[in-house]
Write an enzyme that holds these catalytic residues in place. Structure first.
Site, PDB file in Angstrom:
ATOM      1  N   ARG A  38      -2.162  21.964 -14.393  1.00 24.18           N
ATOM      2  CA  ARG A  38      -1.399  20.929 -14.991  1.00 24.18           C
ATOM      3  C   ARG A  38      -0.957  20.466 -16.475  1.00 24.18           C
ATOM      4  NH1 ARG A  38       1.708  15.958 -11.584  1.00 24.18           N
ATOM      5  NH2 ARG A  38       3.560  14.981 -13.156  1.00 24.18           N
ATOM      6  N   HIS A  62       9.839   9.828 -28.288  1.00 26.60           N
ATOM      7  CA  HIS A  62       9.115  10.838 -26.984  1.00 26.60           C
ATOM      8  C   HIS A  62       9.384  12.427 -27.470  1.00 26.60           C
ATOM      9  CE1 HIS A  62       6.278  12.631 -24.734  1.00 26.60           C
ATOM     10  NE2 HIS A  62       6.870  13.160 -23.580  1.00 26.60           N
ATOM     11  N   HIS A  95       1.712  13.166 -29.245  1.00 28.33           N
ATOM     12  CA  HIS A  95       1.848  11.767 -28.578  1.00 28.33           C
ATOM     13  C   HIS A  95       1.274  11.119 -30.590  1.00 28.33           C
ATOM     14  CE1 HIS A  95       1.218  12.294 -23.936  1.00 28.33           C
ATOM     15  NE2 HIS A  95       2.022  11.871 -24.557  1.00 28.33           N
ATOM     16  N   LYS A 137       8.826  23.558 -13.336  1.00 29.82           N
ATOM     17  CA  LYS A 137       7.732  21.682 -13.172  1.00 29.82           C
ATOM     18  C   LYS A 137       6.787  21.683 -11.628  1.00 29.82           C
ATOM     19  CE  LYS A 137       6.401  17.051 -14.759  1.00 29.82           C
ATOM     20  NZ  LYS A 137       6.047  15.887 -15.340  1.00 29.82           N
ATOM     21  N   ASN A 152       1.723  19.781 -21.063  1.00 33.91           N
ATOM     22  CA  ASN A 152       1.251  18.585 -22.446  1.00 33.91           C
ATOM     23  C   ASN A 152       1.658  19.684 -24.264  1.00 33.91           C
ATOM     24  OD1 ASN A 152       0.828  16.269 -21.175  1.00 33.91           O
ATOM     25  ND2 ASN A 152      -1.288  17.029 -20.455  1.00 33.91           N
ATOM     26  N   GLU A 193      -3.787  17.307 -12.057  1.00 40.73           N
ATOM     27  CA  GLU A 193      -3.895  17.648 -13.699  1.00 40.73           C
ATOM     28  C   GLU A 193      -5.972  17.742 -13.145  1.00 40.73           C
ATOM     29  OE1 GLU A 193      -1.177  16.020 -17.260  1.00 40.73           O
ATOM     30  OE2 GLU A 193      -3.130  16.290 -17.684  1.00 40.73           O
ATOM     31  N   HIS A 205       2.110  18.014 -26.878  1.00 38.25           N
ATOM     32  CA  HIS A 205       2.493  16.544 -26.853  1.00 38.25           C
ATOM     33  C   HIS A 205       1.038  16.413 -27.687  1.00 38.25           C
ATOM     34  CE1 HIS A 205       5.612  17.200 -23.872  1.00 38.25           C
ATOM     35  NE2 HIS A 205       5.665  15.918 -22.989  1.00 38.25           N
ATOM     36  N   ARG A 254       0.968  -1.419  -0.070  1.00 41.47           N
ATOM     37  CA  ARG A 254       0.583   0.016  -0.006  1.00 41.47           C
ATOM     38  C   ARG A 254       0.737   1.436  -0.251  1.00 41.47           C
ATOM     39  NH1 ARG A 254      -3.205  -2.891   3.661  1.00 41.47           N
ATOM     40  NH2 ARG A 254      -4.758  -4.167   2.882  1.00 41.47           N
ATOM     41  N   GLU A 307      12.098  18.773 -23.451  1.00 41.64           N
ATOM     42  CA  GLU A 307      11.192  18.573 -22.249  1.00 41.64           C
ATOM     43  C   GLU A 307      11.409  20.448 -22.306  1.00 41.64           C
ATOM     44  OE1 GLU A 307       7.829  17.626 -22.397  1.00 41.64           O
ATOM     45  OE2 GLU A 307       8.670  15.898 -23.275  1.00 41.64           O
ATOM     46  N   LYS A 337       3.686  10.683 -11.463  1.00 40.33           N
ATOM     47  CA  LYS A 337       3.373  10.433 -12.687  1.00 40.33           C
ATOM     48  C   LYS A 337       3.958   9.371 -12.669  1.00 40.33           C
ATOM     49  CE  LYS A 337       0.362  13.127 -15.465  1.00 40.33           C
ATOM     50  NZ  LYS A 337       0.152  14.196 -16.722  1.00 40.33           N
TER      51      LYS A 337
HETATM   52  P1  NAD Z   1      14.130   5.848 -21.562  1.00 42.47           P
HETATM   53  O1  NAD Z   1      14.329   5.498 -19.635  1.00 42.47           O
HETATM   54  O2  NAD Z   1      13.972   4.840 -21.994  1.00 42.47           O
HETATM   55  O3  NAD Z   1      16.246   6.083 -21.649  1.00 42.47           O
HETATM   56  C1  NAD Z   1      16.646   6.549 -22.455  1.00 42.47           C
HETATM   57  C2  NAD Z   1      17.339   5.477 -22.970  1.00 42.47           C
HETATM   58  O4  NAD Z   1      18.578   5.895 -22.072  1.00 42.47           O
HETATM   59  C3  NAD Z   1      17.548   4.075 -22.174  1.00 42.47           C
HETATM   60  O5  NAD Z   1      18.128   2.656 -23.611  1.00 42.47           O
HETATM   61  C4  NAD Z   1      18.816   3.857 -21.558  1.00 42.47           C
HETATM   62  O6  NAD Z   1      19.282   2.463 -20.541  1.00 42.47           O
HETATM   63  C5  NAD Z   1      19.430   5.416 -21.424  1.00 42.47           C
HETATM   64  N1  NAD Z   1      19.844   5.839 -20.665  1.00 42.47           N
HETATM   65  C6  NAD Z   1      19.734   6.329 -19.701  1.00 42.47           C
HETATM   66  N2  NAD Z   1      20.536   6.678 -18.932  1.00 42.47           N
HETATM   67  C7  NAD Z   1      21.830   6.481 -19.587  1.00 42.47           C
HETATM   68  C8  NAD Z   1      22.594   6.834 -19.575  1.00 42.47           C
HETATM   69  N3  NAD Z   1      23.104   7.666 -17.989  1.00 42.47           N
HETATM   70  N4  NAD Z   1      24.236   7.256 -19.539  1.00 42.47           N
HETATM   71  C9  NAD Z   1      23.881   6.151 -20.846  1.00 42.47           C
HETATM   72  N5  NAD Z   1      22.794   5.326 -21.148  1.00 42.47           N
HETATM   73  C10 NAD Z   1      21.506   6.088 -20.518  1.00 42.47           C
HETATM   74  O7  NAD Z   1      13.892   7.210 -21.876  1.00 42.47           O
HETATM   75  P2  NAD Z   1      13.158   8.324 -21.480  1.00 42.47           P
HETATM   76  O8  NAD Z   1      13.253   9.058 -22.393  1.00 42.47           O
HETATM   77  O9  NAD Z   1      14.063   8.398 -20.240  1.00 42.47           O
HETATM   78  O10 NAD Z   1      12.217   7.866 -20.795  1.00 42.47           O
HETATM   79  C11 NAD Z   1      10.977   7.333 -21.696  1.00 42.47           C
HETATM   80  C12 NAD Z   1      10.011   7.260 -20.945  1.00 42.47           C
HETATM   81  O11 NAD Z   1       9.426   8.534 -18.955  1.00 42.47           O
HETATM   82  C13 NAD Z   1       8.103   7.034 -21.341  1.00 42.47           C
HETATM   83  O12 NAD Z   1       7.913   5.626 -20.872  1.00 42.47           O
HETATM   84  C14 NAD Z   1       7.440   8.359 -20.880  1.00 42.47           C
HETATM   85  O13 NAD Z   1       5.740   7.427 -21.690  1.00 42.47           O
HETATM   86  C15 NAD Z   1       8.281   8.536 -19.773  1.00 42.47           C
HETATM   87  N6  NAD Z   1       7.643   9.605 -18.497  1.00 42.47           N
HETATM   88  C16 NAD Z   1       7.162   9.594 -17.974  1.00 42.47           C
HETATM   89  C17 NAD Z   1       6.807  10.989 -17.556  1.00 42.47           C
HETATM   90  C18 NAD Z   1       6.099  11.241 -16.305  1.00 42.47           C
HETATM   91  O14 NAD Z   1       5.613  12.258 -15.485  1.00 42.47           O
HETATM   92  N7  NAD Z   1       5.971  10.346 -15.568  1.00 42.47           N
HETATM   93  C19 NAD Z   1       6.602  12.020 -18.190  1.00 42.47           C
HETATM   94  C20 NAD Z   1       7.182  12.107 -19.574  1.00 42.47           C
HETATM   95  C21 NAD Z   1       7.826  11.217 -19.875  1.00 42.47           C
HETATM   96  N1  GLY Z   2       4.675  15.178 -18.009  1.00 49.75           N
HETATM   97  C1  GLY Z   2       3.535  15.932 -18.080  1.00 49.75           C
HETATM   98  C2  GLY Z   2       3.580  16.085 -16.296  1.00 49.75           C
HETATM   99  O1  GLY Z   2       4.029  15.692 -15.319  1.00 49.75           O
HETATM  100  O2  GLY Z   2       2.089  16.319 -16.084  1.00 49.75           O
END
Ligand code: NAD
Ligand code: GLY
Length: 371
Positions: free
Chosen positions: A249, A273, A260, A235, A253, A245, A256, A129, A193, A151
Protein backbone atom coordinates in the site's frame (compact mmCIF):
# COMPACT_ATOMS: atom_id res chain seq x y z
CA UNK A 1 -10.99 12.08 -27.61
CA UNK A 2 -14.68 12.41 -26.75
CA UNK A 3 -15.97 10.04 -24.11
CA UNK A 4 -19.57 9.02 -23.73
CA UNK A 5 -20.22 7.64 -20.28
CA UNK A 6 -23.24 6.06 -18.64
CA UNK A 7 -24.84 8.27 -16.01
CA UNK A 8 -23.17 6.31 -13.26
CA UNK A 9 -20.79 3.40 -12.86
CA UNK A 10 -19.84 1.27 -9.88
CA UNK A 11 -16.74 -0.58 -8.78
CA UNK A 12 -16.00 -2.42 -5.56
CA UNK A 13 -13.29 -2.41 -2.94
CA UNK A 14 -12.92 -6.12 -2.26
CA UNK A 15 -12.34 -6.71 1.44
CA UNK A 16 -14.32 -9.86 2.28
CA UNK A 17 -17.26 -8.94 4.53
CA UNK A 18 -16.16 -5.30 4.54
CA UNK A 19 -16.32 -4.91 0.74
CA UNK A 20 -18.14 -1.83 -0.51
CA UNK A 21 -19.21 -0.05 -3.67
CA UNK A 22 -17.82 3.15 -5.09
CA UNK A 23 -20.49 4.80 -7.23
CA UNK A 24 -19.13 7.37 -9.69
CA UNK A 25 -20.92 9.76 -12.03
CA UNK A 26 -23.94 12.03 -11.88
CA UNK A 27 -25.41 10.38 -8.80
CA UNK A 28 -28.11 12.95 -8.22
CA UNK A 29 -26.54 14.82 -5.32
CA UNK A 30 -28.41 17.74 -6.82
CA UNK A 31 -31.55 15.64 -7.49
CA UNK A 32 -32.88 14.26 -4.20
CA UNK A 33 -35.13 11.50 -5.64
CA UNK A 34 -32.24 9.86 -7.48
CA UNK A 35 -29.86 10.26 -4.57
CA UNK A 36 -32.44 8.72 -2.28
CA UNK A 37 -32.51 5.52 -4.37
CA UNK A 38 -28.77 5.10 -3.85
CA UNK A 39 -28.85 5.89 -0.15
CA UNK A 40 -31.89 3.90 0.99
CA UNK A 41 -30.32 0.42 0.84
CA UNK A 42 -27.17 1.69 2.57
CA UNK A 43 -28.72 3.12 5.72
CA UNK A 44 -29.25 0.48 8.40
CA UNK A 45 -31.69 2.25 10.75
CA UNK A 46 -33.80 5.32 11.44
CA UNK A 47 -30.99 7.65 12.54
CA UNK A 48 -28.51 9.54 10.38
CA UNK A 49 -25.95 12.21 11.22
CA UNK A 50 -24.48 14.29 8.43
CA UNK A 51 -21.05 15.80 9.08
CA UNK A 52 -20.18 18.67 6.76
CA UNK A 53 -18.70 22.16 6.80
CA UNK A 54 -19.68 25.81 6.35
CA UNK A 55 -18.61 25.94 2.71
CA UNK A 56 -20.25 22.73 1.51
CA UNK A 57 -23.51 22.96 3.48
CA UNK A 58 -24.95 25.93 1.54
CA UNK A 59 -24.11 24.18 -1.73
CA UNK A 60 -25.30 20.59 -1.22
CA UNK A 61 -26.81 19.94 2.21
CA UNK A 62 -30.48 20.69 1.49
CA UNK A 63 -30.58 18.20 -1.39
CA UNK A 64 -29.05 15.51 0.80
CA UNK A 65 -31.54 16.20 3.59
CA UNK A 66 -34.42 15.81 1.16
CA UNK A 67 -32.98 12.52 -0.07
CA UNK A 68 -32.78 11.20 3.48
CA UNK A 69 -36.56 11.35 3.93
CA UNK A 70 -38.45 11.03 7.18
CA UNK A 71 -35.92 9.44 9.53
CA UNK A 72 -34.10 11.32 12.36
CA UNK A 73 -31.39 13.36 10.66
CA UNK A 74 -29.00 15.57 12.62
CA UNK A 75 -26.38 17.79 11.02
CA UNK A 76 -23.02 18.77 12.50
CA UNK A 77 -21.47 21.64 10.58
CA UNK A 78 -17.78 22.32 11.12
CA UNK A 79 -15.97 25.51 10.24
CA UNK A 80 -13.99 25.03 7.04
CA UNK A 81 -10.33 24.01 7.14
CA UNK A 82 -7.63 21.52 8.07
CA UNK A 83 -7.33 23.41 11.37
CA UNK A 84 -10.56 21.69 12.45
CA UNK A 85 -9.37 18.12 11.81
CA UNK A 86 -8.58 17.81 15.50
CA UNK A 87 -9.33 15.86 18.64
CA UNK A 88 -11.43 18.84 19.76
CA UNK A 89 -13.68 18.46 16.71
CA UNK A 90 -13.74 14.69 17.23
CA UNK A 91 -14.93 15.25 20.81
CA UNK A 92 -17.46 17.87 19.74
CA UNK A 93 -19.03 15.60 17.10
CA UNK A 94 -19.12 12.68 19.54
CA UNK A 95 -20.81 14.83 22.20
CA UNK A 96 -23.31 16.03 19.59
CA UNK A 97 -24.20 12.43 18.66
CA UNK A 98 -24.63 11.47 22.30
CA UNK A 99 -26.79 14.52 23.03
CA UNK A 100 -28.96 13.67 20.02
CA UNK A 101 -29.18 10.11 21.39
CA UNK A 102 -27.71 8.33 18.40
CA UNK A 103 -27.42 4.61 18.96
CA UNK A 104 -25.34 1.80 17.49
CA UNK A 105 -27.50 1.54 14.40
CA UNK A 106 -26.96 5.14 13.42
CA UNK A 107 -25.28 5.98 10.14
CA UNK A 108 -22.84 8.86 9.70
CA UNK A 109 -22.54 10.58 6.34
CA UNK A 110 -19.44 12.61 5.47
CA UNK A 111 -20.43 15.34 3.01
CA UNK A 112 -17.23 17.16 2.12
CA UNK A 113 -13.58 16.94 1.22
CA UNK A 114 -10.85 14.93 2.88
CA UNK A 115 -10.97 16.93 6.11
CA UNK A 116 -14.64 16.15 6.72
CA UNK A 117 -14.22 12.55 5.50
CA UNK A 118 -11.20 11.77 7.68
CA UNK A 119 -12.83 13.25 10.79
CA UNK A 120 -16.24 11.68 10.18
CA UNK A 121 -14.62 8.31 9.49
CA UNK A 122 -12.68 8.45 12.73
CA UNK A 123 -15.80 9.32 14.71
CA UNK A 124 -17.61 6.43 12.99
CA UNK A 125 -14.76 4.07 13.90
CA UNK A 126 -15.03 4.86 17.58
CA UNK A 127 -18.61 5.94 18.31
CA UNK A 128 -20.15 3.13 20.35
CA UNK A 129 -17.23 0.96 19.13
CA UNK A 130 -18.02 1.55 15.48
CA UNK A 131 -21.06 2.58 13.44
CA UNK A 132 -21.84 2.63 9.73
CA UNK A 133 -20.64 5.53 7.63
CA UNK A 134 -20.97 6.66 4.05
CA UNK A 135 -18.56 8.91 2.20
CA UNK A 136 -19.97 11.58 -0.12
CA UNK A 137 -16.68 13.18 -1.17
CA UNK A 138 -16.98 16.64 -2.73
CA UNK A 139 -13.38 17.42 -3.73
CA UNK A 140 -11.54 15.63 -6.52
CA UNK A 141 -8.84 14.65 -4.03
CA UNK A 142 -11.41 13.06 -1.75
CA UNK A 143 -13.13 11.29 -4.67
CA UNK A 144 -9.94 9.68 -5.97
CA UNK A 145 -8.05 9.19 -2.74
CA UNK A 146 -9.14 10.02 0.79
CA UNK A 147 -12.69 8.61 0.72
CA UNK A 148 -11.46 5.21 -0.49
CA UNK A 149 -9.41 2.76 1.54
CA UNK A 150 -10.44 3.33 5.14
CA UNK A 151 -7.70 5.59 6.48
CA UNK A 152 -9.40 7.87 8.98
CA UNK A 153 -7.66 10.32 11.28
CA UNK A 154 -7.36 13.64 13.05
CA UNK A 155 -4.21 15.71 13.45
CA UNK A 156 -2.10 16.15 16.58
CA UNK A 157 -0.04 19.33 17.10
CA UNK A 158 3.07 17.15 16.71
CA UNK A 159 2.05 15.73 13.34
CA UNK A 160 -0.69 15.31 10.74
CA UNK A 161 -2.96 12.25 10.89
CA UNK A 162 -1.26 10.99 14.04
CA UNK A 163 -4.48 9.76 15.68
CA UNK A 164 -6.71 7.52 13.64
CA UNK A 165 -7.95 4.12 12.62
CA UNK A 166 -8.39 1.92 9.60
CA UNK A 167 -12.15 1.85 9.20
CA UNK A 168 -13.92 1.24 5.91
CA UNK A 169 -17.09 3.06 4.82
CA UNK A 170 -20.24 1.22 3.71
CA UNK A 171 -20.11 3.02 0.37
CA UNK A 172 -18.51 5.93 -1.46
CA UNK A 173 -20.71 8.19 -3.58
CA UNK A 174 -18.47 10.24 -5.87
CA UNK A 175 -20.78 12.64 -7.69
CA UNK A 176 -18.93 14.38 -10.50
CA UNK A 177 -21.42 17.26 -10.68
CA UNK A 178 -20.30 18.71 -7.35
CA UNK A 179 -16.82 19.31 -8.76
CA UNK A 180 -18.19 22.26 -10.76
CA UNK A 181 -18.00 24.48 -7.67
CA UNK A 182 -14.52 23.41 -6.58
CA UNK A 183 -11.92 26.24 -6.62
CA UNK A 184 -9.34 25.70 -9.38
CA UNK A 185 -6.37 25.22 -7.07
CA UNK A 186 -8.26 22.51 -5.19
CA UNK A 187 -9.23 20.87 -8.47
CA UNK A 188 -5.64 20.82 -9.72
CA UNK A 189 -4.46 19.44 -6.37
CA UNK A 190 -6.80 16.48 -6.87
CA UNK A 191 -5.38 15.94 -10.34
CA UNK A 192 -1.92 15.44 -8.82
CA UNK A 193 -3.22 12.31 -7.06
CA UNK A 194 -4.90 11.22 -10.31
CA UNK A 195 -1.58 11.47 -12.18
CA UNK A 196 0.04 9.47 -9.37
CA UNK A 197 -2.09 6.44 -10.30
CA UNK A 198 -0.79 6.62 -13.86
CA UNK A 199 2.78 6.52 -12.56
CA UNK A 200 2.37 3.81 -9.93
CA UNK A 201 -0.06 1.46 -11.63
CA UNK A 202 -1.35 2.22 -15.08
CA UNK A 203 0.71 3.54 -17.99
CA UNK A 204 -2.30 3.49 -20.33
CA UNK A 205 -4.07 5.78 -17.89
CA UNK A 206 -1.04 8.08 -17.94
CA UNK A 207 -1.29 8.15 -21.76
CA UNK A 208 -5.01 8.91 -21.47
CA UNK A 209 -4.35 11.84 -19.14
CA UNK A 210 -1.77 13.27 -21.53
CA UNK A 211 -4.28 13.02 -24.37
CA UNK A 212 -7.06 14.65 -22.36
CA UNK A 213 -5.45 17.68 -20.75
CA UNK A 214 -7.91 20.12 -22.28
CA UNK A 215 -10.97 18.01 -21.37
CA UNK A 216 -9.67 17.82 -17.82
CA UNK A 217 -9.01 21.56 -17.74
CA UNK A 218 -12.64 22.25 -18.66
CA UNK A 219 -13.86 19.59 -16.18
CA UNK A 220 -15.66 17.51 -18.81
CA UNK A 221 -18.04 15.32 -16.82
CA UNK A 222 -17.53 12.22 -18.97
CA UNK A 223 -13.74 12.57 -18.72
CA UNK A 224 -13.93 13.12 -14.99
CA UNK A 225 -16.13 10.08 -14.52
CA UNK A 226 -13.59 7.95 -16.37
CA UNK A 227 -10.65 9.46 -14.49
CA UNK A 228 -12.25 8.98 -11.07
CA UNK A 229 -13.18 5.38 -11.88
CA UNK A 230 -9.69 4.49 -13.11
CA UNK A 231 -8.10 6.19 -10.09
CA UNK A 232 -10.40 4.42 -7.66
CA UNK A 233 -9.81 1.11 -9.45
CA UNK A 234 -6.07 1.47 -8.84
CA UNK A 235 -6.56 2.47 -5.24
CA UNK A 236 -9.11 -0.30 -4.61
CA UNK A 237 -6.73 -2.90 -6.01
CA UNK A 238 -3.86 -1.78 -3.77
CA UNK A 239 -6.08 -1.52 -0.68
CA UNK A 240 -7.56 -4.97 -1.30
CA UNK A 241 -4.04 -6.42 -1.36
CA UNK A 242 -2.74 -4.58 1.69
CA UNK A 243 -5.45 -2.85 3.70
CA UNK A 244 -3.26 -1.83 6.64
CA UNK A 245 -0.14 -0.77 4.74
CA UNK A 246 2.13 -3.55 5.90
CA UNK A 247 3.82 -3.43 2.49
CA UNK A 248 2.55 -2.69 -0.99
CA UNK A 249 0.00 0.00 0.00
CA UNK A 250 2.97 2.31 0.53
CA UNK A 251 3.17 2.72 -3.26
CA UNK A 252 0.23 5.12 -2.88
CA UNK A 253 2.76 7.43 -1.24
CA UNK A 254 4.76 8.01 -4.45
CA UNK A 255 6.11 11.57 -4.16
CA UNK A 256 4.57 11.95 -0.71
CA UNK A 257 7.75 11.61 1.37
CA UNK A 258 9.10 14.68 -0.41
CA UNK A 259 5.66 16.30 -0.51
CA UNK A 260 5.01 15.99 3.22
CA UNK A 261 8.40 17.55 3.97
CA UNK A 262 7.68 20.45 1.59
CA UNK A 263 4.25 21.05 3.15
CA UNK A 264 5.73 21.08 6.62
CA UNK A 265 8.78 23.25 5.90
CA UNK A 266 6.91 25.78 3.79
CA UNK A 267 4.37 26.06 6.61
CA UNK A 268 1.09 24.17 6.40
CA UNK A 269 -1.35 26.00 4.15
CA UNK A 270 1.33 27.51 1.91
CA UNK A 271 1.08 24.62 -0.56
CA UNK A 272 -2.02 22.49 -0.91
CA UNK A 273 -1.26 18.82 -0.27
CA UNK A 274 -1.66 17.93 -3.97
CA UNK A 275 0.63 20.79 -5.01
CA UNK A 276 3.36 19.61 -2.66
CA UNK A 277 2.84 16.06 -3.93
CA UNK A 278 3.25 17.31 -7.51
CA UNK A 279 6.67 18.79 -6.68
CA UNK A 280 7.44 15.67 -4.64
CA UNK A 281 6.57 13.37 -7.56
CA UNK A 282 9.03 15.23 -9.78
CA UNK A 283 11.71 14.72 -7.10
CA UNK A 284 10.77 11.04 -6.79
CA UNK A 285 10.94 10.67 -10.58
CA UNK A 286 14.44 12.19 -10.68
CA UNK A 287 15.51 9.91 -7.83
CA UNK A 288 14.10 7.02 -9.84
CA UNK A 289 16.22 8.05 -12.84
CA UNK A 290 19.31 7.84 -10.64
CA UNK A 291 18.43 4.66 -8.78
CA UNK A 292 16.40 2.35 -10.96
CA UNK A 293 16.73 3.33 -14.56
CA UNK A 294 13.52 5.37 -14.92
CA UNK A 295 13.85 6.94 -18.38
CA UNK A 296 14.66 10.69 -18.15
CA UNK A 297 12.18 11.24 -21.00
CA UNK A 298 9.40 9.84 -18.78
CA UNK A 299 10.42 12.14 -15.92
CA UNK A 300 9.99 14.95 -18.44
CA UNK A 301 6.58 13.60 -19.51
CA UNK A 302 5.50 13.69 -15.87
CA UNK A 303 6.70 17.28 -15.50
CA UNK A 304 4.89 18.34 -18.67
CA UNK A 305 1.62 16.68 -17.64
CA UNK A 306 1.68 18.22 -14.18
CA UNK A 307 2.38 21.67 -15.60
CA UNK A 308 -0.27 21.21 -18.29
CA UNK A 309 -2.82 20.65 -15.55
CA UNK A 310 -1.81 23.74 -13.61
CA UNK A 311 0.42 22.14 -11.00
CA UNK A 312 3.80 23.33 -9.71
CA UNK A 313 6.87 21.19 -10.43
CA UNK A 314 9.52 23.17 -8.54
CA UNK A 315 9.61 25.09 -5.30
CA UNK A 316 10.23 28.35 -7.17
CA UNK A 317 11.06 31.38 -5.06
CA UNK A 318 10.57 29.46 -1.89
CA UNK A 319 13.82 28.71 -0.09
CA UNK A 320 13.93 25.42 1.76
CA UNK A 321 17.35 24.15 2.82
CA UNK A 322 18.54 20.71 1.76
CA UNK A 323 19.42 19.77 5.35
CA UNK A 324 16.03 20.86 6.60
CA UNK A 325 14.41 18.79 3.88
CA UNK A 326 16.43 15.69 4.80
CA UNK A 327 15.58 16.15 8.45
CA UNK A 328 11.89 16.64 7.72
CA UNK A 329 11.90 13.53 5.54
CA UNK A 330 13.63 11.56 8.27
CA UNK A 331 10.87 12.59 10.63
CA UNK A 332 8.25 11.36 8.22
CA UNK A 333 6.30 8.39 9.51
CA UNK A 334 7.34 6.21 6.60
CA UNK A 335 10.75 5.63 8.22
CA UNK A 336 11.40 1.99 9.01
CA UNK A 337 14.39 0.46 10.85
CA UNK A 338 16.34 3.70 10.59
CA UNK A 339 16.24 3.70 6.79
CA UNK A 340 14.10 5.91 4.64
CA UNK A 341 11.80 4.03 2.29
CA UNK A 342 11.15 5.54 -1.11
CA UNK A 343 8.65 4.63 -3.76
CA UNK A 344 10.65 4.62 -7.00
CA UNK A 345 9.50 4.14 -10.59
CA UNK A 346 11.24 1.66 -12.90
CA UNK A 347 8.98 2.79 -15.70
CA UNK A 348 5.60 4.48 -15.95
CA UNK A 349 3.07 2.15 -14.31
CA UNK A 350 5.70 0.11 -12.45
CA UNK A 351 7.05 1.14 -9.04
CA UNK A 352 9.04 -0.49 -6.28
CA UNK A 353 9.55 0.30 -2.61
CA UNK A 354 13.26 0.77 -1.92
CA UNK A 355 15.27 1.41 1.22
CA UNK A 356 18.45 1.52 -0.78
CA UNK A 357 18.77 5.27 -1.30
CA UNK A 358 21.97 6.65 0.21
CA UNK A 359 22.00 9.88 2.17
CA UNK A 360 24.65 11.25 -0.17
CA UNK A 361 22.60 10.40 -3.23
CA UNK A 362 19.57 12.06 -1.72
CA UNK A 363 21.56 15.15 -0.78
CA UNK A 364 22.95 15.44 -4.32
CA UNK A 365 19.48 15.12 -5.84
CA UNK A 366 17.93 17.67 -3.51
CA UNK A 367 20.77 20.11 -4.09
CA UNK A 368 20.12 19.92 -7.85
CA UNK A 369 16.34 20.08 -7.54
CA UNK A 370 16.21 22.88 -5.01
CA UNK A 371 18.85 25.22 -6.36
P1 NAD B 1 -10.57 19.89 2.18
O1 NAD B 1 -11.43 18.87 2.76
O2 NAD B 1 -9.99 20.92 3.08
O3 NAD B 1 -11.34 20.62 0.99
C1 NAD B 1 -10.69 21.64 0.29
C2 NAD B 1 -11.54 22.91 0.21
O4 NAD B 1 -12.56 22.74 -0.75
C3 NAD B 1 -12.23 23.27 1.51
O5 NAD B 1 -12.25 24.65 1.65
C4 NAD B 1 -13.63 22.73 1.28
O6 NAD B 1 -14.60 23.36 2.09
C5 NAD B 1 -13.82 23.05 -0.15
N1 NAD B 1 -14.79 22.25 -0.88
C6 NAD B 1 -14.99 20.92 -0.76
N2 NAD B 1 -15.84 20.50 -1.69
C7 NAD B 1 -16.23 21.58 -2.40
C8 NAD B 1 -17.08 21.77 -3.50
N3 NAD B 1 -17.68 20.75 -4.13
N4 NAD B 1 -17.27 23.02 -3.98
C9 NAD B 1 -16.60 24.06 -3.39
N5 NAD B 1 -15.75 23.94 -2.36
C10 NAD B 1 -15.57 22.70 -1.88
O7 NAD B 1 -9.31 19.24 1.40
P2 NAD B 1 -9.12 17.91 0.57
O8 NAD B 1 -8.02 18.21 -0.36
O9 NAD B 1 -10.40 17.38 0.06
O10 NAD B 1 -8.62 16.87 1.66
C11 NAD B 1 -7.41 17.08 2.38
C12 NAD B 1 -7.45 16.20 3.59
O11 NAD B 1 -7.52 14.84 3.18
C13 NAD B 1 -6.23 16.33 4.47
O12 NAD B 1 -6.62 16.40 5.81
C14 NAD B 1 -5.46 15.03 4.22
O13 NAD B 1 -4.71 14.63 5.34
C15 NAD B 1 -6.59 14.09 3.94
N6 NAD B 1 -6.24 12.93 3.13
C16 NAD B 1 -6.62 11.72 3.60
C17 NAD B 1 -6.33 10.58 2.87
C18 NAD B 1 -6.84 9.25 3.35
O14 NAD B 1 -6.46 8.22 2.77
N7 NAD B 1 -7.70 9.23 4.34
C19 NAD B 1 -5.65 10.66 1.65
C20 NAD B 1 -5.27 11.93 1.19
C21 NAD B 1 -5.58 13.06 1.95
N1 GLY C 1 -3.42 8.13 0.66
C1 GLY C 1 -2.60 6.98 0.88
C2 GLY C 1 -3.38 5.80 1.34
O1 GLY C 1 -4.58 5.79 1.37
O2 GLY C 1 -2.77 4.82 1.70
Amino acid sequence: MTLAAPVQETLYVELADRSYPIHVGDLGVQQPERLSQLLEPLIPGQQVAVITNDTIAPLYLSQLLQALGQRQVDVYQLPDGEAYKTLDSFAAVTTFLLEKRHNRSTCLIALGGGVVGDLCGFVAATFQRGVAFIQIPTTLLAQVDSSVGGKTAVNHPVGKNMIGAFYQPKAVLADTTVLATLPSREYAAGLAEVIKYGVIDDVEFFDFLEANVSALARRSSATLQHVILRSCASKAKVVSEDERESGRRAILNFGHTFGHAIEKLAGYGQWLHGEAVAIGMVMAAELSVLHCGFPPADAQRLRTLLQGLGLPVILGQQRIGVDAMIEAMGMDKKVSDGRLKFVLARQLGDVIISDDVSLNGLRKLLTEQMS
